[in-house]
Design an enzyme around this catalytic site. Sequence first.
Site, PDB file in Angstrom:
ATOM      1  N   TYR A  74       1.490 -19.823  12.219  1.00 54.64           N
ATOM      2  CA  TYR A  74       2.670 -19.397  11.140  1.00 54.64           C
ATOM      3  C   TYR A  74       2.222 -20.067   9.506  1.00 54.64           C
ATOM      4  O   TYR A  74       2.430 -19.318   8.560  1.00 54.64           O
ATOM      5  CB  TYR A  74       3.883 -20.185  11.479  1.00 54.64           C
ATOM      6  CG  TYR A  74       5.044 -19.857  10.522  1.00 54.64           C
ATOM      7  CD1 TYR A  74       6.012 -19.136  10.749  1.00 54.64           C
ATOM      8  CD2 TYR A  74       5.068 -20.645   9.272  1.00 54.64           C
ATOM      9  CE1 TYR A  74       6.756 -18.285   9.903  1.00 54.64           C
ATOM     10  CE2 TYR A  74       6.128 -20.316   8.279  1.00 54.64           C
ATOM     11  CZ  TYR A  74       7.149 -19.186   8.690  1.00 54.64           C
ATOM     12  OH  TYR A  74       7.929 -18.784   7.831  1.00 54.64           O
ATOM     13  N   PHE A 126       5.822   2.861 -13.908  1.00 57.54           N
ATOM     14  CA  PHE A 126       5.887   3.172 -12.402  1.00 57.54           C
ATOM     15  C   PHE A 126       7.034   2.973 -11.725  1.00 57.54           C
ATOM     16  O   PHE A 126       7.693   2.136 -11.911  1.00 57.54           O
ATOM     17  CB  PHE A 126       4.726   2.610 -11.587  1.00 57.54           C
ATOM     18  CG  PHE A 126       4.664   3.161 -10.203  1.00 57.54           C
ATOM     19  CD1 PHE A 126       4.192   4.401  -9.998  1.00 57.54           C
ATOM     20  CD2 PHE A 126       5.203   2.507  -9.190  1.00 57.54           C
ATOM     21  CE1 PHE A 126       4.080   4.919  -8.598  1.00 57.54           C
ATOM     22  CE2 PHE A 126       4.995   3.002  -7.830  1.00 57.54           C
ATOM     23  CZ  PHE A 126       4.692   4.206  -7.579  1.00 57.54           C
ATOM     24  N   THR A 127       7.531   3.827 -10.853  1.00 54.48           N
ATOM     25  CA  THR A 127       8.832   3.728 -10.270  1.00 54.48           C
ATOM     26  C   THR A 127       9.406   2.525  -9.594  1.00 54.48           C
ATOM     27  O   THR A 127      10.401   1.916 -10.241  1.00 54.48           O
ATOM     28  CB  THR A 127       9.049   5.006  -9.044  1.00 54.48           C
ATOM     29  OG1 THR A 127       8.044   4.748  -8.102  1.00 54.48           O
ATOM     30  CG2 THR A 127       8.806   6.332  -9.772  1.00 54.48           C
ATOM     31  N   ASP A 217      -1.034  -4.246 -13.314  1.00 53.57           N
ATOM     32  CA  ASP A 217      -0.841  -3.631 -12.039  1.00 53.57           C
ATOM     33  C   ASP A 217      -2.333  -3.542 -11.432  1.00 53.57           C
ATOM     34  O   ASP A 217      -2.936  -2.335 -12.061  1.00 53.57           O
ATOM     35  CB  ASP A 217      -0.066  -2.605 -12.200  1.00 53.57           C
ATOM     36  CG  ASP A 217       0.266  -1.986 -10.890  1.00 53.57           C
ATOM     37  OD1 ASP A 217      -0.438  -2.149  -9.974  1.00 53.57           O
ATOM     38  OD2 ASP A 217       1.401  -1.466 -10.555  1.00 53.57           O
ATOM     39  N   LYS A 260      -3.794   0.767  -1.738  1.00 47.64           N
ATOM     40  CA  LYS A 260      -4.724   1.792  -2.243  1.00 47.64           C
ATOM     41  C   LYS A 260      -6.003   1.482  -2.453  1.00 47.64           C
ATOM     42  O   LYS A 260      -6.803   1.419  -1.362  1.00 47.64           O
ATOM     43  CB  LYS A 260      -3.900   2.072  -3.564  1.00 47.64           C
ATOM     44  CG  LYS A 260      -2.644   2.746  -3.807  1.00 47.64           C
ATOM     45  CD  LYS A 260      -1.410   2.003  -3.389  1.00 47.64           C
ATOM     46  CE  LYS A 260      -0.313   2.708  -3.950  1.00 47.64           C
ATOM     47  NZ  LYS A 260       1.029   1.718  -3.533  1.00 47.64           N
ATOM     48  N   ARG A 384       6.437  14.598  -8.866  1.00 51.02           N
ATOM     49  CA  ARG A 384       6.459  13.606  -9.688  1.00 51.02           C
ATOM     50  C   ARG A 384       6.730  14.072 -10.964  1.00 51.02           C
ATOM     51  O   ARG A 384       6.184  14.582 -12.053  1.00 51.02           O
ATOM     52  CB  ARG A 384       4.811  13.040 -10.111  1.00 51.02           C
ATOM     53  CG  ARG A 384       4.440  12.138  -8.667  1.00 51.02           C
ATOM     54  CD  ARG A 384       4.835  10.621  -8.675  1.00 51.02           C
ATOM     55  NE  ARG A 384       5.807  10.061  -8.099  1.00 51.02           N
ATOM     56  CZ  ARG A 384       6.308   8.939  -7.583  1.00 51.02           C
ATOM     57  NH1 ARG A 384       5.219   8.197  -7.241  1.00 51.02           N
ATOM     58  NH2 ARG A 384       7.508   8.693  -7.147  1.00 51.02           N
ATOM     59  N   PHE A 451      13.887   9.931  -5.597  1.00 48.64           N
ATOM     60  CA  PHE A 451      12.747  10.768  -4.998  1.00 48.64           C
ATOM     61  C   PHE A 451      12.581  10.706  -3.413  1.00 48.64           C
ATOM     62  O   PHE A 451      12.140  11.399  -2.870  1.00 48.64           O
ATOM     63  CB  PHE A 451      11.744  10.852  -5.775  1.00 48.64           C
ATOM     64  CG  PHE A 451      11.037   9.383  -5.879  1.00 48.64           C
ATOM     65  CD1 PHE A 451      11.230   8.683  -6.518  1.00 48.64           C
ATOM     66  CD2 PHE A 451       9.988   9.062  -4.853  1.00 48.64           C
ATOM     67  CE1 PHE A 451      10.632   7.302  -6.853  1.00 48.64           C
ATOM     68  CE2 PHE A 451       9.674   7.768  -5.002  1.00 48.64           C
ATOM     69  CZ  PHE A 451       9.594   7.040  -5.976  1.00 48.64           C
TER      70      PHE A 451
HETATM   71  N1  F0G Z   1       2.124   0.141  -8.546  1.00 48.25           N
HETATM   72  C1  F0G Z   1       1.586   1.259  -8.594  1.00 48.25           C
HETATM   73  C2  F0G Z   1       0.587   1.726  -9.698  1.00 48.25           C
HETATM   74  C3  F0G Z   1       1.708   2.034  -7.357  1.00 48.25           C
HETATM   75  O1  F0G Z   1       1.382   3.445  -7.315  1.00 48.25           O
HETATM   76  C4  F0G Z   1       2.508   1.466  -6.439  1.00 48.25           C
HETATM   77  C5  F0G Z   1       2.855   2.561  -5.125  1.00 48.25           C
HETATM   78  C6  F0G Z   1       2.907   0.305  -6.661  1.00 48.25           C
HETATM   79  C7  F0G Z   1       2.867  -0.342  -7.633  1.00 48.25           C
HETATM   80  C8  F0G Z   1       3.903  -0.100  -5.478  1.00 48.25           C
HETATM   81  O2  F0G Z   1       3.359  -0.536  -4.382  1.00 48.25           O
HETATM   82  O3  F0G Z   1       3.886   0.998  -2.396  1.00 48.25           O
HETATM   83  O4  F0G Z   1       2.750  -1.053  -2.074  1.00 48.25           O
HETATM   84  O5  F0G Z   1       5.042  -1.283  -2.762  1.00 48.25           O
HETATM   85  N2  F0G Z   1       2.591   3.551  -5.036  1.00 48.25           N
HETATM   86  C9  F0G Z   1       2.692   4.531  -3.900  1.00 48.25           C
HETATM   87  C10 F0G Z   1       2.522   5.849  -4.298  1.00 48.25           C
HETATM   88  C11 F0G Z   1       4.173   4.543  -3.311  1.00 48.25           C
HETATM   89  O6  F0G Z   1       2.666   6.855  -3.678  1.00 48.25           O
HETATM   90  O7  F0G Z   1       1.991   5.974  -5.508  1.00 48.25           O
HETATM   91  P1  F0G Z   1       3.860  -0.528  -2.958  1.00 48.25           P
END
Ligand code: F0G
Length: 484
Positions: A74, A126-127, A217, A260, A384, A451
């Site tokens: 843990y 970013f979303t 990021d 990624k 997108r 989305f």
């Molecule tokens: N920042 C960027 C630039 C991203 O592309 C993503 C995720 C995140 C943060 C969030 O990270 O998914 O690990 O919580 N992008 C995915 C995509 C979902 O399909 O582009 P996460």
Amino acid sequence: MSANRSWAEPYRIKMVEPIRMTTRSHRERAIAEAGYNTFLLRSDDVYIDLLTDSGTSAMSDRQWAGLMQGDEAYAGSANYYHFEEAVRTFYGFRHVIPTHQGRGAEHLLSNICIKSGDVVPGNMYFTTTKIHQELAGGRFIDVIIDEAHDPESEHPFKGNVDGEKLKRVINDYGKDRVAYLSLELTVNMAGGQPVSLQNVRETCALCHEHGIRVFLDATRCVENAYFIKEREPGCAGMSIPEIVRAICDEADGCTMSAKKDSLVNIGGFLAFNDAELADAARNLVVIYEGLHTYGGLAGRDLEAMAIGIQESMEYDHIRARIGQVRYLGDRLLKAGIPIVRPVGGHGIFLNAATLLSHLPRERFPAQALAAALYVDSGVRAMERGTVSAGRNSETGENQYPNLELVRLTIPRRVYTQAHMDVVAESVIAVADHRDRVAGLQFSYEPKHLRFFQARFATIQSHGIFRNDDCERPTTTEPAAEIVR
Ligand code: F0G
């Protein structure tokens, strides 16, 4: 090896995962059942899955071996220390807090550094990043250069921050209301476009002059480093790890989705140089993710991440990764398909507004194009554009970004050049029948990040292709259940 030789993959295939081809009528029913949202398709119904490059990479034999060495204590797992060392070595930040994925890190950072009424400038939204900033009481302000919003601009660093826009934000709101600058490396929503090292340096210097912190990021920082090596004067002789460190050394910390660049199926982290910020994050991580030495991950996941971070920095890996994306882009460009240029790091972005110019933005051309592509070939892409941009949090109106795109996102080390050919052929075939692609309207709209879970109906009742005679007419087909 000579630079004009092919980018062949620096690995060979040891294990295969069969994928299923489906019939066109099966796919028509599957996409209708999924409300014309590719996120709601079952992966069994997908042939080539280009929904995302997130968590979809193939791990190496070394990473799989690392999984077997998971220390599932843990607290204080040995794998945590391997992981911490990898982040410190390659990204250079002193304090490392693991999180289950990128948005876990964004949640913690937003909670710690944003107070109600703050603004958060950044190089395009970013979303997940933006919504965490908003939920913490902040407001995102876009300070990316104008070229990023123009799919045809060939600017080599379309991810750059516009210093004048940033200065205006600082002047208008005062430095105390600027929570921090959010600097994304290869800007996802702009088409995977990089930031130059010079721009990183100038932007960080400007912020620091005003006592404003910069958080990266770093999700696709290695891809960004490759573009810097390739394009930026004076950087060709630097190694990928040197460039990554040069970027990180300018900043105060980062959030990371290791799903990624770092070649794992799950994982992320938050990193800081400042001990007080790190303490605050360690306090919060136990509430939302797990103890600060596992952050919502298994020990084995931390080990896979430690190894993935190292592998991601290898030149041959990143050259082949970008080379494969570029191969697909070049094929589409040769066929006259409108895509975001220059080709970015993690995928090809089709310009749906141009390709389906007969559909008004209120009919979601990018969403419709992704559905049509799936019906044509079983290739799964992602919208997108307007659907991803959501509604203005103050007025409730739909936001219409300049970029109305379909993303063909390439997982790392997963598909072959022949798969890329199939994808290109399908995009070209849909483009040949573009006038028949029907528009969409919402039948269900979720409140946040719509989305992911929204459902749509076609404007007319005949499926996504009007007067479909590509294979056979669809108008008489009953909306039958899929037989699995
Ligand atoms: N920042 C960027 C630039 C991203 O592309 C993503 C995720 C995140 C943060 C969030 O990270 O998914 O690990 O919580 N992008 C995915 C995509 C979902 O399909 O582009 P996460």
